[in-house]
Design a protein around this motif. Structure first.
Motif, short mmCIF file in Angstrom:
data_model
loop_
_atom_site.label_atom_id
_atom_site.label_comp_id
_atom_site.label_asym_id
_atom_site.label_seq_id
_atom_site.Cartn_x
_atom_site.Cartn_y
_atom_site.Cartn_z
N PRO A 128 0.58 -1.16 0.16
CA PRO A 128 0.18 -0.09 -0.02
C PRO A 128 0.91 1.48 -0.03
O PRO A 128 1.95 1.44 0.45
CB PRO A 128 -0.79 -0.08 1.25
N GLN A 129 0.43 2.29 -0.63
CA GLN A 129 0.94 3.57 -0.52
C GLN A 129 -0.17 4.61 0.43
O GLN A 129 -1.13 4.48 0.38
CB GLN A 129 1.00 4.18 -1.94
N GLY A 130 0.40 5.36 1.26
CA GLY A 130 -0.54 6.15 1.86
C GLY A 130 -1.43 5.55 2.86
O GLY A 130 -0.81 4.59 3.66
N ASP A 131 -2.50 5.63 2.79
CA ASP A 131 -3.59 5.21 3.53
C ASP A 131 -4.40 4.32 3.11
O ASP A 131 -5.44 3.87 3.59
CB ASP A 131 -4.25 6.26 4.31
N ALA A 132 -3.67 3.53 1.85
CA ALA A 132 -4.64 2.78 1.11
C ALA A 132 -4.89 1.33 2.14
O ALA A 132 -4.02 1.09 3.03
CB ALA A 132 -3.67 2.17 -0.23
N ILE A 165 6.74 -3.45 5.90
CA ILE A 165 6.69 -3.74 7.58
C ILE A 165 5.41 -3.16 8.07
O ILE A 165 5.23 -2.21 7.70
CB ILE A 165 8.02 -3.19 8.10
N GLN A 166 4.91 -3.75 8.87
CA GLN A 166 3.92 -3.39 9.72
C GLN A 166 4.10 -3.17 11.25
O GLN A 166 5.02 -4.03 11.77
CB GLN A 166 2.60 -4.33 9.61
N ARG A 167 3.78 -2.07 11.91
CA ARG A 167 4.24 -1.93 13.07
C ARG A 167 3.07 -1.51 13.95
O ARG A 167 2.09 -1.04 13.75
CB ARG A 167 4.67 -0.49 13.10
N LEU A 168 3.26 -2.04 15.23
CA LEU A 168 2.26 -1.67 16.27
C LEU A 168 3.12 -1.12 17.44
O LEU A 168 3.89 -1.58 17.98
CB LEU A 168 1.63 -3.06 16.62
N PHE A 169 2.17 -0.06 18.12
CA PHE A 169 2.60 0.58 19.39
C PHE A 169 1.88 0.15 20.46
O PHE A 169 0.51 -0.37 20.37
CB PHE A 169 2.47 2.07 19.34
N ILE A 170 2.46 -0.38 21.44
CA ILE A 170 1.70 -0.71 22.94
C ILE A 170 2.03 0.24 23.88
O ILE A 170 3.22 0.74 23.92
CB ILE A 170 1.96 -2.19 23.13
N THR A 171 1.18 0.66 24.97
CA THR A 171 1.48 1.26 26.11
C THR A 171 0.74 0.52 27.37
O THR A 171 -0.22 -0.40 27.24
CB THR A 171 0.80 2.44 25.97
N LYS A 193 -4.58 3.95 11.14
CA LYS A 193 -4.99 2.60 11.67
C LYS A 193 -4.24 2.16 12.75
O LYS A 193 -3.28 2.51 12.79
CB LYS A 193 -5.20 1.74 10.37
N LEU A 194 -4.70 1.25 13.42
CA LEU A 194 -4.27 0.77 14.66
C LEU A 194 -2.87 0.14 14.20
O LEU A 194 -1.77 0.31 14.92
CB LEU A 194 -5.21 -0.44 15.26
N VAL A 195 -2.57 -0.52 13.04
CA VAL A 195 -1.58 -1.31 12.60
C VAL A 195 -1.00 -0.26 11.51
O VAL A 195 -1.66 0.00 10.53
CB VAL A 195 -1.84 -2.52 12.08
N ASN A 196 0.23 0.21 11.55
CA ASN A 196 0.67 1.12 10.68
C ASN A 196 1.52 0.32 9.54
O ASN A 196 2.19 -0.57 9.69
CB ASN A 196 1.89 2.00 11.41
N ASP A 197 1.41 0.77 8.33
CA ASP A 197 2.26 0.32 7.22
C ASP A 197 3.41 1.01 7.08
O ASP A 197 3.08 2.36 6.84
CB ASP A 197 1.37 0.15 6.03
N LEU A 198 4.32 0.41 6.95
CA LEU A 198 5.66 1.01 6.72
C LEU A 198 6.29 0.57 5.25
O LEU A 198 6.85 -0.52 5.25
CB LEU A 198 6.97 0.51 7.59
#
Length: 339
Positions: free
Chosen positions: A83-87, A311-317, A121-126
Motif C-alpha cells: 500500500p501507498q499512503g493510507d490505502a 513492514i507493519q508496526r504496532l505501538f503498545i502502552t 489505523k491501529l496497525v501502521n504500514d511502513l
C-alpha cells in the motif's frame, strides 16, 4: 518442544504452532480503529487457542528485564503488492491475518494504540514511498534512521507519558532477492557499562533539549522545546532512556554534555545487533531502554510499481489514560491537540 528457548531473545514457532495461530486468527475481521469488541475477541481467541509456551513467552515480556524478542515463523497473508499512503492493505494481500497477528501478540503484552499522524489505523504500514525517500520516517529510505527510542520527547509530555512502552515490527513482504536494510537494536544497559561515572551523572542531569519527532512537529501539540531534560531516569539497572540520534533530535546544552552524548552513542553502536525483518518475522522492542535504528537503503519495486519491502508496526502502552487529552479518531487512534 519444551518451554525454554535456546536464545532468550529468539522464539521459533513450529509448523504445527504456526498453523494453529493461522487457524485461530484468519477468520477474524480486523477493526482498524481497535474497537473494544475487536480487542476483546482477539485476546480471548489467543488465550484459548494459542500454544501455551507462546502465551508464557508473551507474559514474560511484561518483565522489565525483557529487552527485545524475535518471533520466527509466524503466519502472514499472501501478498501481491504493497500500500501507498493510507490505502487499505486488503487491496494488496489475501486477508488481515498479519494485522491480527500483531494485535494479538501486542494485546497480550499491553494496550495497542496508534497516533493519527503516524498512521490512521491501529496497525501502521511502513512501505518506502517515492515522495518520502528523504524523510526520517518509516516510509523513507535514502536516510539512515539512526539509533533512537520511539517518540522520545513524548516521555516528558506534561499530560502524561505518551511514548510507547514497546513497538512490534512484523515483516509482511520482502525483496525476492533477499536484499533489505538491517534493523539494529541496542540495549542501553550494556552501553552504559562502558561509560565513566561522570558521563552517567551528566546523562542523568538536565542537560539536553529533546525535540519532537518530525511528524509530531506538524501536529498542533504545541510542544515547548527549549526546556532541558535528562537522557536517563530511574535506576541504572533498569533505566528509562529518552534519546534519538538522527539529525536535529537531541541538542546538548553545553560542550561537556555534547561529548558525553557522543560517548554514549559510540557505546550504543558498539553493542548494537543487526536484525533482518523478513516476512513472518516479528520483532518486539522494549522502548524503555532499547534503542533501534534502520539502515538507509535503495528500495526495489515490482512490475506494478509497488515496493517489495513492507513492514507493519504496532505501538503498545501500559495505559491509555495518558492520551485522555488527545482527540480520539476511533477507539485507539489518538490525535494530539492544542493545549
Amino acid at each position: 518442544m519444551d518451554d525454554s528457548c535456546a536464545d532468550a531473545n529468539s522464539f521459533w514457532l513450529t509448523a504445527v504452532e504456526k498453523e494453529s495461530i493461522r487457524d485461530a486468527l484468519i477468520d477474524i475481521c480486523y477493526e482498524p480503529t481497535g474497537g473494544r469488541d475487536y480487542i476483546h475477541l482477539i485476546r480471548m481467541t489467543a488465550y484459548q487457542k494459542f500454544p501455551a509456551r507462546l502465551l508464557k513467552k508473551l507474559e514474560s515480556l511484561k518483565d522489565d528485564d525483557a529487552s527485545y524478542c524475535v518471533f520466527e515463523n509466524l503466519p502472514i497473508d499472501n501478498t501481491f503488492g504493497s500500500p501507498q499512503g493510507d490505502a487499505n492493505s486488503l487491496n494488496f494481500k489475501s486477508g488481515y491475518l498479519s494485522e491480527n497477528v500483531l494485535v494479538a501478540l501486542g494485546s497480550l503484552i499491553a494496550e495497542p494504540y496508534s497516533i493519527k499522524h503516524e498512521g490512521p489505523k491501529l496497525v501502521n504500514d511502513l512501505v518506502p514511498h517515492p515522495e518520502a525517500l528523504g524523510e526520517y520516517t518509516g516510509n523513507g529510505s535514502d536516510v539512515e534512521l539512526d539509533l533512537h527510542t520511539e517518540n522520545a520527547f513524548q516521555a516528558y509530555d506534561s499530560r502524561g507519558d505518551t511514548s510507547p512502552l514497546a513497538l512490534l515490527l512484523l515483516g509482511v513482504r520482502g525483496d525476492p532477492a533477499g536484499v533489505g536494510p538491517k534493523t539494529w537494536v541496542a540495549d542501553a544497559r550494556e552501553a552504559l557499562q562502558a561509560l565513566e561515572q561522570a558521563d552517567i551523572e551528566i546523562l542523568y542531569g538536565k542537560h539536553f533539549i529533546i525535540r519532537q519527532p518530525y511528524r509530531w512537529r506538524n501536529s498542533t501539540a504545541g510542544a515547548k522545546e527549549t526546556h532541558v531534560y535528562p537522557i536517563l531516569s530511574g535506576p541504572l539497572t533498569h533505566p528509562r532512556v529518552t534519546a534519538a540520534f538522527y539529525p536535529d533530535m537531541v541538542i546538548a546544552a553545553d560542550h561537556e554534555a555534547q561529548n558525553t552524548l557522543l560517548r554514549f552513542y559510540n557505546a550504543l553502536k558498539s553493542v548494537a545487533r543487526p536484525l533482518d525483518i523478513q516476512p513472518g518475522k516479528l520483532v518486539y522492542i522494549n522502548n524503555r531502554f532499547m534503542l533501534h535504528s534502520r539502515d538507509k537503503f535503495t528500495p526495489s519495486f515490482d512490475p506494478e510499481g509497488h515496493a517489495y519491502r513492507w513492514i507493519q508496526r504496532l505501538f503498545i502502552t501500559n495505559n491509555l489514560w495518558n492520551f485522555r487529552s488527545f482527540n480520539k479518531c476511533g477507539a485507539r487512534i489518538f490525535e494530539p491537540v492544542t493545549r
